[in-house]
Design an enzyme around this catalytic site. Sequence first.
Site, mmCIF file in Angstrom:
data_model
loop_
_atom_site.group_PDB
_atom_site.id
_atom_site.type_symbol
_atom_site.label_atom_id
_atom_site.label_comp_id
_atom_site.label_asym_id
_atom_site.label_seq_id
_atom_site.Cartn_x
_atom_site.Cartn_y
_atom_site.Cartn_z
ATOM 1 N N LYS A 1 5.412 1.657 -3.274
ATOM 2 C CA LYS A 1 5.397 3.305 -3.626
ATOM 3 C C LYS A 1 5.542 3.098 -5.394
ATOM 4 O O LYS A 1 6.122 2.056 -5.793
ATOM 5 C CB LYS A 1 6.495 4.027 -2.989
ATOM 6 C CG LYS A 1 6.160 5.546 -3.115
ATOM 7 C CD LYS A 1 5.254 6.162 -1.949
ATOM 8 C CE LYS A 1 5.015 7.500 -2.430
ATOM 9 N NZ LYS A 1 4.099 8.072 -1.457
ATOM 10 N N GLY B 1 -2.686 8.533 -4.304
ATOM 11 C CA GLY B 1 -1.897 9.589 -4.758
ATOM 12 C C GLY B 1 -0.652 9.975 -4.089
ATOM 13 O O GLY B 1 -0.442 9.426 -2.908
ATOM 14 N N ASP B 2 -0.073 11.032 -4.435
ATOM 15 C CA ASP B 2 1.094 11.544 -3.703
ATOM 16 C C ASP B 2 1.378 12.737 -4.715
ATOM 17 O O ASP B 2 0.557 13.369 -5.144
ATOM 18 C CB ASP B 2 2.358 10.648 -3.703
ATOM 19 C CG ASP B 2 3.336 10.963 -2.861
ATOM 20 O OD1 ASP B 2 3.444 10.890 -1.654
ATOM 21 O OD2 ASP B 2 4.348 11.570 -3.223
ATOM 22 N N LYS C 1 0.736 -1.226 0.059
ATOM 23 C CA LYS C 1 -0.064 0.192 -0.034
ATOM 24 C C LYS C 1 0.782 1.165 0.038
ATOM 25 O O LYS C 1 1.852 1.328 0.797
ATOM 26 C CB LYS C 1 -0.928 0.059 1.225
ATOM 27 C CG LYS C 1 -1.781 1.217 1.415
ATOM 28 C CD LYS C 1 -3.143 0.917 0.639
ATOM 29 C CE LYS C 1 -4.094 2.288 0.255
ATOM 30 N NZ LYS C 1 -3.444 2.984 -0.878
HETATM 31 P P1 NDP Z 1 0.707 18.120 -4.030
HETATM 32 O O1 NDP Z 1 1.362 17.668 -5.562
HETATM 33 O O2 NDP Z 1 -0.934 18.236 -3.942
HETATM 34 O O3 NDP Z 1 1.571 19.160 -3.634
HETATM 35 C C1 NDP Z 1 2.837 19.426 -3.517
HETATM 36 C C2 NDP Z 1 3.285 20.739 -2.957
HETATM 37 O O4 NDP Z 1 4.635 20.792 -2.796
HETATM 38 C C3 NDP Z 1 3.044 21.664 -4.131
HETATM 39 O O5 NDP Z 1 2.680 23.003 -3.482
HETATM 40 C C4 NDP Z 1 4.326 21.896 -4.782
HETATM 41 O O6 NDP Z 1 4.515 22.741 -5.484
HETATM 42 C C5 NDP Z 1 5.401 21.487 -3.609
HETATM 43 N N1 NDP Z 1 6.585 20.798 -4.318
HETATM 44 C C6 NDP Z 1 6.683 19.535 -4.991
HETATM 45 N N2 NDP Z 1 8.109 19.327 -5.290
HETATM 46 C C7 NDP Z 1 8.622 20.291 -4.975
HETATM 47 C C8 NDP Z 1 9.916 20.624 -4.886
HETATM 48 N N3 NDP Z 1 10.706 19.859 -5.623
HETATM 49 N N4 NDP Z 1 10.353 21.903 -4.203
HETATM 50 C C9 NDP Z 1 9.415 22.622 -3.694
HETATM 51 N N5 NDP Z 1 8.277 22.575 -3.752
HETATM 52 C C10 NDP Z 1 7.806 21.339 -4.234
HETATM 53 O O7 NDP Z 1 1.461 16.724 -3.149
HETATM 54 P P2 NDP Z 1 0.950 16.338 -1.712
HETATM 55 O O8 NDP Z 1 0.375 17.659 -1.056
HETATM 56 O O9 NDP Z 1 0.140 15.241 -1.902
HETATM 57 O O10 NDP Z 1 2.421 15.872 -1.036
HETATM 58 C C11 NDP Z 1 3.215 16.817 -0.323
HETATM 59 C C12 NDP Z 1 4.182 15.871 0.585
HETATM 60 O O11 NDP Z 1 3.264 15.027 1.383
HETATM 61 C C13 NDP Z 1 4.993 14.700 -0.277
HETATM 62 O O12 NDP Z 1 6.247 14.753 0.448
HETATM 63 C C14 NDP Z 1 4.165 13.440 -0.376
HETATM 64 O O13 NDP Z 1 4.952 12.410 -0.150
HETATM 65 C C15 NDP Z 1 3.787 13.702 1.191
HETATM 66 N N6 NDP Z 1 2.545 12.723 1.621
HETATM 67 C C16 NDP Z 1 1.376 13.119 0.959
HETATM 68 C C17 NDP Z 1 0.231 12.277 1.564
HETATM 69 C C18 NDP Z 1 -0.952 12.423 0.722
HETATM 70 O O14 NDP Z 1 -1.991 11.866 1.129
HETATM 71 N N7 NDP Z 1 -1.225 13.222 -0.433
HETATM 72 C C19 NDP Z 1 0.414 11.475 2.578
HETATM 73 C C20 NDP Z 1 1.742 11.324 3.030
HETATM 74 C C21 NDP Z 1 2.810 12.184 2.631
HETATM 75 P P3 NDP Z 1 4.377 23.250 -7.096
HETATM 76 O O15 NDP Z 1 2.869 23.511 -7.050
HETATM 77 O O16 NDP Z 1 5.298 24.264 -7.302
HETATM 78 O O17 NDP Z 1 4.466 21.843 -7.767
HETATM 79 O O1 2IT Z 2 3.161 9.001 1.627
HETATM 80 C C1 2IT Z 2 2.030 8.607 1.806
HETATM 81 O O2 2IT Z 2 1.483 7.936 2.772
HETATM 82 C C2 2IT Z 2 0.937 8.912 0.651
HETATM 83 N N1 2IT Z 2 1.281 9.275 -0.292
HETATM 84 C C3 2IT Z 2 -0.363 8.311 0.852
HETATM 85 C C4 2IT Z 2 -0.537 6.871 0.392
HETATM 86 C C5 2IT Z 2 -1.736 6.062 0.379
HETATM 87 O O3 2IT Z 2 -1.786 4.783 -0.015
HETATM 88 O O4 2IT Z 2 -3.037 6.669 0.672
#
Ligand code: NDP
Ligand code: 2IT
Length: 446
Positions: free
Chosen positions: A128, A167-168, A92
């Site tokens: 992943k 998603g991520d 997952k």
């Molecule tokens: P999104 O794509 O929704 O948003 C990502 C954000 O981070 C955007 O504002 C983006 O800016 C910025 N960003 C991405 N890459 C870079 C970079 N190289 N340098 C600077 N800013 C950057 O992703 P999420 O919000 O889903 O994910 C954000 C983080 O949280 C990641 O590390 C992800 O692995 C983690 N995460 C996500 C989960 C989820 O459920 N979605 C769960 C657990 C962890 P821009 O708009 O310019 O691209």
């Molecule tokens: O980093 C993370 O935990 C996620 N992007 C969410 C993974 C998931 O299966 O909901």
Amino acid sequence: MKNMSYVDSVLNTVIARNPGEPVFHQAVTEVLDSLRPVVENNPVYQQEGLLERLVEPERVIMFRVPWLDRNGKVQVNRGFRVQYNSAIGPYKGGLRFRENVNLGIIKFLGFEQCFKNSLTGLPMGGGKGGSDFDPAGKTDHEVMSFCQSFMNELYKYIGPDIDVPAGDIGVGAREIGYLYGQYKKITGRYEGVLTGKGLTFGGSMGRKQATGYGLVYFVREMLAGVGNSLEGKKVVISGSGNVAIYAAEKAMQYGATVLAMSDSNGAVYDPEGIDLALVKEIKEVKRGRMKEYCDVKKSAQYMEGKNVWSVPCDVALPCATQNELNEDDAKTLLKNGVIAVAEGANMPSTPGAIAAFQSAGILYAPGKATNAGGVATSGLEMSQNSLRLAWSFEEVDKRLEDIMVGIYNNAYNTAKELGMENNFVVGANVYGFKKIADAMLAQGLV
Ligand code: NDP
Ligand code: 2IT
């Protein structure tokens, strides 16, 4: 060399065997270092090549993703799925679509995911995936074309009891919808093979909010542990994506003021407090840039090419990407009086930054504990799909809150038992590790 510890010998193997993957080395080093107190003193965890197996993914899948762009030109991207560890449940974990994606990044994320999923208490193994495709600047049809081609290969390896992606970065509701449609088209099966689905086709209420809300539930517990709260606190959040937006929303609900948010081009500082409806309009509806915030909100200041860490705050929530907060940023935050740092992103703080927070004695909690609410709610989506039921927002949110409180307590108590109270790195890694390790040992050499 003769007296090298078990942990060091495994670390050396990881570094030698995975050249050119610094973020993977970083993630494994952080975890194994913090397992030393339980592994080095416990022969049980030194048997059956346990750590050697733990650091090696069960399976790595890499594939070609050809698609046609809006000009009818062929584009070729690379797809990945790393099925890391299935000891405690089906693989997952999310899919990341971003230009810089490579195997090392997916392996680091998959490795972290194993421990995070274990911490949720739900039966989910770790995996992943993703691609070096970037949805930014593409048309909806280009994104659909890419997602369909990606699924044409990925469907062979996933299933509701095998591997359940989500998603991520770069993968939200739109991408999950296209991926799900293509899976259904190819297989003819309507089943819970992806999470983060739309609410009209098997998605869970509260999944969109879950990572950000969960992060703030954890912060609430961590502050309560030292007799403090979020009420009246100044909060700074990096990123403006899914995690950042809902972390901001929940922090505001608890009476905090969010002073800054960012994207990969720059940061916005709004001394009046960030207008979250405006951020949602720019990022979720228009898929625009944070710079546009300052065109509307004249009180705000745009810092081109800068991050948010120079803005003085009480609580810092890095919610963008790996290694976005370095040692200098940590020192700036500390100088400005930060009392708590909790990670919405995966591995956003560099090892130097973590060391700075820990030696200053402030509250610091790592992503695998604090951002586990997203995957936990994905687990709840899987449960609802299996039950063929849909719970209310309140029901899902209450379960999420209970899971986050549980993660906080387990990490806190584990660290305390090891004589390292408030070391949430050790607490989370050790607690997450034990369940996986015990399951692996019970299942034999597989
Ligand atoms: P999104 O794509 O929704 O948003 C990502 C954000 O981070 C955007 O504002 C983006 O800016 C910025 N960003 C991405 N890459 C870079 C970079 N190289 N340098 C600077 N800013 C950057 O992703 P999420 O919000 O889903 O994910 C954000 C983080 O949280 C990641 O590390 C992800 O692995 C983690 N995460 C996500 C989960 C989820 O459920 N979605 C769960 C657990 C962890 P821009 O708009 O310019 O691209
Ligand atoms: O980093 C993370 O935990 C996620 N992007 C969410 C993974 C998931 O299966 O909901």
